[in-house]
Design a protein around this motif. Structure first.
Motif, mmCIF file in Angstrom:
data_model
loop_
_atom_site.group_PDB
_atom_site.id
_atom_site.type_symbol
_atom_site.label_atom_id
_atom_site.label_comp_id
_atom_site.label_asym_id
_atom_site.label_seq_id
_atom_site.Cartn_x
_atom_site.Cartn_y
_atom_site.Cartn_z
ATOM 1 N N LEU A 154 0.751 -1.347 0.099
ATOM 2 C CA LEU A 154 -0.069 -0.019 0.062
ATOM 3 C C LEU A 154 0.563 1.350 0.067
ATOM 4 N N THR A 155 2.090 1.196 0.465
ATOM 5 C CA THR A 155 2.914 2.187 0.314
ATOM 6 C C THR A 155 3.577 2.614 -1.003
ATOM 7 N N ILE A 156 3.494 1.590 -1.954
ATOM 8 C CA ILE A 156 4.023 1.817 -3.376
ATOM 9 C C ILE A 156 3.672 3.156 -3.924
ATOM 10 N N PRO A 157 2.462 3.793 -3.826
ATOM 11 C CA PRO A 157 2.265 5.045 -4.435
ATOM 12 C C PRO A 157 3.189 6.107 -3.907
ATOM 13 N N THR A 158 3.561 6.000 -2.854
ATOM 14 C CA THR A 158 4.543 6.974 -2.060
ATOM 15 C C THR A 158 5.837 7.127 -2.530
ATOM 16 N N PHE A 159 6.291 5.916 -3.566
ATOM 17 C CA PHE A 159 7.464 5.909 -3.979
ATOM 18 C C PHE A 159 7.486 6.636 -5.507
ATOM 19 N N ILE A 160 6.524 7.277 -5.933
ATOM 20 C CA ILE A 160 6.497 7.523 -7.038
ATOM 21 C C ILE A 160 7.638 8.898 -7.432
ATOM 22 N N SER A 161 8.568 8.383 -8.149
ATOM 23 C CA SER A 161 9.784 9.396 -8.484
ATOM 24 C C SER A 161 10.655 8.772 -9.344
ATOM 25 N N LYS A 162 11.982 9.382 -9.556
ATOM 26 C CA LYS A 162 12.565 8.762 -10.451
ATOM 27 C C LYS A 162 13.075 7.439 -10.169
ATOM 28 N N GLY A 163 13.146 6.419 -11.171
ATOM 29 C CA GLY A 163 13.454 4.983 -10.739
ATOM 30 C C GLY A 163 12.558 4.189 -10.244
ATOM 31 N N PHE A 164 11.381 4.732 -10.402
ATOM 32 C CA PHE A 164 10.154 3.941 -9.820
ATOM 33 C C PHE A 164 9.835 2.643 -10.411
ATOM 34 N N GLY A 165 9.940 2.547 -11.786
ATOM 35 C CA GLY A 165 9.800 1.402 -12.574
ATOM 36 C C GLY A 165 10.817 0.275 -12.199
ATOM 37 N N ILE A 166 12.018 0.797 -11.837
ATOM 38 C CA ILE A 166 13.149 -0.337 -11.604
ATOM 39 C C ILE A 166 12.795 -0.836 -10.438
ATOM 40 N N SER A 167 12.243 -0.198 -9.439
ATOM 41 C CA SER A 167 12.179 -0.363 -7.959
ATOM 42 C C SER A 167 10.978 -1.527 -8.036
ATOM 43 N N LEU A 168 9.992 -1.213 -8.754
ATOM 44 C CA LEU A 168 8.879 -2.304 -8.764
ATOM 45 C C LEU A 168 9.484 -3.735 -9.433
ATOM 46 N N ILE A 169 10.356 -3.517 -10.220
ATOM 47 C CA ILE A 169 11.288 -4.746 -10.557
ATOM 48 C C ILE A 169 11.679 -5.519 -9.341
ATOM 49 N N GLY A 170 12.403 -4.699 -8.650
ATOM 50 C CA GLY A 170 12.940 -5.113 -7.395
ATOM 51 C C GLY A 170 11.923 -5.672 -6.200
ATOM 52 N N ASP A 171 10.965 -5.160 -6.211
ATOM 53 C CA ASP A 171 9.839 -5.630 -5.180
ATOM 54 C C ASP A 171 9.266 -6.901 -5.682
ATOM 55 N N VAL A 172 8.743 -6.993 -6.991
ATOM 56 C CA VAL A 172 8.213 -8.186 -7.592
ATOM 57 C C VAL A 172 9.473 -9.381 -7.378
ATOM 58 N N LEU A 173 10.490 -9.049 -7.881
ATOM 59 C CA LEU A 173 11.620 -10.083 -7.725
ATOM 60 C C LEU A 173 12.066 -10.760 -6.639
ATOM 61 N N ALA A 174 11.709 -9.709 -5.551
ATOM 62 C CA ALA A 174 12.222 -10.063 -4.343
ATOM 63 C C ALA A 174 10.925 -11.302 -3.838
ATOM 64 N N PHE A 175 9.891 -11.117 -4.207
ATOM 65 C CA PHE A 175 8.679 -12.019 -3.819
ATOM 66 C C PHE A 175 8.916 -13.375 -4.709
ATOM 67 N N ILE A 176 9.325 -13.015 -5.699
ATOM 68 C CA ILE A 176 9.524 -14.424 -6.716
ATOM 69 C C ILE A 176 10.534 -15.096 -6.327
ATOM 70 N N LEU A 177 11.751 -14.595 -5.954
ATOM 71 C CA LEU A 177 13.018 -15.323 -5.683
ATOM 72 C C LEU A 177 12.775 -16.038 -4.288
ATOM 73 N N ALA A 178 12.091 -15.104 -3.517
ATOM 74 C CA ALA A 178 11.739 -15.913 -2.030
ATOM 75 C C ALA A 178 10.933 -17.146 -2.269
ATOM 76 N N THR A 179 10.002 -16.988 -2.981
ATOM 77 C CA THR A 179 9.036 -18.177 -3.420
ATOM 78 C C THR A 179 9.994 -19.216 -4.080
ATOM 79 N N VAL A 180 10.631 -19.089 -5.100
ATOM 80 C CA VAL A 180 11.660 -20.221 -5.808
ATOM 81 C C VAL A 180 12.642 -20.807 -4.826
ATOM 82 N N PHE A 181 13.447 -19.770 -4.284
ATOM 83 C CA PHE A 181 14.356 -20.240 -3.296
ATOM 84 C C PHE A 181 13.911 -21.143 -2.121
#
Length: 628
Positions: A415-442
């Motif tokens: 729910l705090t993701i909208p507060t991150f809207i700034s330069k680099g926002f798209g790349i940060s979303l990749i890091g967030d999603v990847l953390a979830f996916i990698l934790a699941t896979v690992f």
């Protein structure tokens, strides 16, 4: 279990009003500052229905409850109103030896106790602030519209007047007059003073120049003020007679501390703020990826030990100095990684209880409440926690590299993701999603999850906990065996027991007996794994690997041992038919409690069948259950 009963048991087992210095709660935990933690009966507290676990860290005695913590806290305050309104009379008289660790623990306890009461409100306001930013980006709204301005006032108000809120909670922690501290904070954000400092007009106090400093949205100045008040207020309380103390002490404190804050505390806090902000900026610019890797990987470790609160003033300071904070976005991968690990457990385990627990905790972790996941699943199973930490570190490094930042501070969640809207926002979303996916896979690959029959872990998002939590057998396999009746009485189906935890089968399969004699004997050869000090429940690990819980009556723990006689002790090996506990049936009935006694195989998932072999009347040592 009723909240009143649970809070009473927690209250008594932490040592009651003579041992509790202060108490408050956060999203999932009751947090106590105890005069002597050794007086708390941790084992008894952890065994309570409704308690997930106990954590002793950061100078605090933390009882993890879950989402119902607010109701339990309210019941606790009803028992001891002092805990809901701390005043001078409730200040502890015991002086503790000052050590470096003790000082740090006290600091952490002070910070967490100051911020947790309004963390929910601050998180909600922060999310609203982020949503408004999103609405502007999407051209749904402009800052000039009335709706935007009204909502922005709702979102920014708590941050603008943060010193006032913090004055109240921090004064409560240090047990000084809260309303005097709030009055000082109000003076700092008084419109006339804000206008003077904002315009940088030079003013003085009897010829002493006042440095222009903005106090709105600040944290450090009021925290320094309340420390000064802690020492100044008692001096005036001793000076003035009690007949005028309530008026003259606040008068003197206000006359001294308000100008002292503008003249001395303000410049000192400004220097500290600039130093902290400069340090964070230096690390963020020069070792950004490493900072993200460390914070993302170790954030939940900080949470476990309670030291994460030390970061809150830094984040708030960043927000004040720069208008944004780079640390909060880095923490989201750590939170989502715990959700990913729980999701992996949900996908792989065949244990229905664990599957349900992991599924619900996946959702709560995504929304920022990770304690039930950590204590109930990942940390207990160990390897999933390590997998989540690695994934959180990788995600944190990516988010840090993106350069994204937050425009408000609050509970870290999706729910705090909208507060991150700034330069680099798209790349940060990749890091967030990847953390979830990698934790699941690992976790699926290396989490050590037994996908055939995983012993259930006794914890839940709501904080309801099996009394067999500490009975997980060290025996890797359970062999078929027969279980004898530990009681004489009338056999009834477990589903007819008037207690949802037992009747639902959440504790395991088994049977119940309405006893006609107050004697419990061992139903098989085995080792006593647990015997409650109150005598109302006994846990036995049989020589063949069955975990048996015998719970004498319903809610009989509240009798506090009255009418019970314990004849065995923990780790004692017993023979089938040996007397374990004697109890007085009439005492239980006179207290208005039921004598129905469940006999539950808490590791029944390790068996293909748990067959009930008795009906109607049964006597001690008659065949009761057959485990296959």
């Amino acid at each position: 279990m009723a909240y009143e009963e649970l809070s009473k048991q927690i209250f008594d087992n932490v040592g009651g009003d003579t041992n509790i210095d202060t108490a408050w709660h956060c999203a999932t935990r009751l947090r106590f500052i105890l005069k002597d933690e050794s007086k708390a009966n941790t084992e008894a507290i952890e065994a309570l229905d409704g308690v997930v676990t106990v954590v002793q860290a950061g100078g605090q005695y933390q009882v993890v409850i879950g989402n119902n913590v607010g109701e339990v806290y309210d019941a606790l305050v009803a028992l001891d109103p002092r805990l809901g309104s701390v005043d001078e009379e409730s200040a502890p008289t015991e002086k503790k030896k000052l050590t470096a660790k003790g000082a740090f623990d006290s600091f952490i306890g002070f910070i967490s106790g100051s911020f947790t009461p309004f963390l929910g409100a601050m998180a909600g306001a922060g999310i609203l602030k982020g949503l408004l930013s999103l609405f502007v980006v999407l051209h749904w709204m402009t800052p000039n519209t009335g709706a935007y301005q009204v909502w922005y006032a709702a979102a920014d108000g708590i941050f603008y007047f943060l010193p006032i809120i913090l004055a109240f909670t921090s004064a409560r922690q240090l047990k000084v007059n809260q309303f005097v501290t709030v009055s000082i904070a109000m003076a700092l954000v008084y419109p006339t003073m804000v206008a003077l400092t904002s315009s940088h007009n030079q003013i003085n106090f009897f010829g002493i120049p006042i440095v222009a400093t903005t106090y709105t949205s600040t944290v450090i100045p009021i925290l320094l003020v309340v420390f000064l008040q802690k020492y100044l207020e008692p001096l005036f309380n001793k000076l003035w007679h009690e007949s005028v103390r309530n008026i003259l002490t606040p008068l003197c404190v206000l006359m001294i501390l308000v100008p002292l804050t503008f003249i001395v505390v303000g410049p000192i806090s400004t220097a500290i703020s600039n130093a902290l902000a400069g340090l964070v900026l230096m690390l963020y610019k020069n070792v950004r990826i490493i900072s993200g890797l460390v914070l993302g990987g170790f954030w939940e470790v900080f949470v476990i030990f309670g030291v994460h609160w030390a970061f809150v003033p830094v984040m708030m300071n960043n927000l004040t100095k720069w208008g944004y904070d780079p640390l909060v976005p880095i923490l989201l991968p750590a939170v989502l990684a715990q959700a990913g690990a729980a999701f992996a457990v949900f996908l792989k385990t065949k244990d229905e209880k664990m599957k349900g627990l992991a599924g619900s905790n996946t959702i709560t972790s995504i929304f920022g409440i990770t304690e039930p996941t950590v204590y109930g699943i990942t940390l207990k199973m160990k390897k999933p926690f390590y997998c989540a930490a690695i994934a959180g570190g990788i995600g944190g490094a990516i988010v840090a590299a993106s350069g994204v930042h937050a425009n408000s501070v609050g509970l870290v969640s999706v729910l705090t993701i909208p507060t991150f809207i700034s330069k680099g926002f798209g790349i940060s979303l990749i890091g967030d999603v990847l953390a979830f996916i990698l934790a699941t896979v690992f976790t699926i690959m290396w989490g050590g999850i037994n996908d055939s029959k995983q012993p259930a872990v006794a914890a839940s998002t709501a904080g309801v906990k099996s009394e067999s939590k500490n009975q997980v057998s060290s025996t890797p396999q359970s062999r078929a065996e027969t279980i004898l009746s530990p009681l004489t009485g009338q056999v009834i189906s477990l589903k007819d027991v008037k207690d949802e935890v037992f009747s639902s089968g959440a504790m395991g399969a088994g049977i119940a007996i309405e006893p006609t004699e107050g004697v419990v004997v061992a139903p098989a050869d085995g080792t006593i794994q647990m015997v409650f000090p109150t005598g109302h429940a006994v846990g036995l690990l049989t020589d063949n690997g069955a975990e048996i819980l015998i719970h004498i009556g319903m809610d009989t723990v509240q009798l506090d041992g009255k009418g019970f006689e314990i004849l065995v002790k923990k780790d004692e090996h017993v023979k089938a038919g040996q007397i374990l506990v004697k109890f007085d049936i009439q005492t239980i009935k006179d207290a208005g409690l039921q004598i129905t006694t469940p006999i539950v195989i808490t590791n029944s998932k390790n068996y293909d069948e748990v067959n009930v072999m008795a009906k109607g009347e049964v006597k001690q040592k008659d065949l009761l259950l057959d485990l296959e």
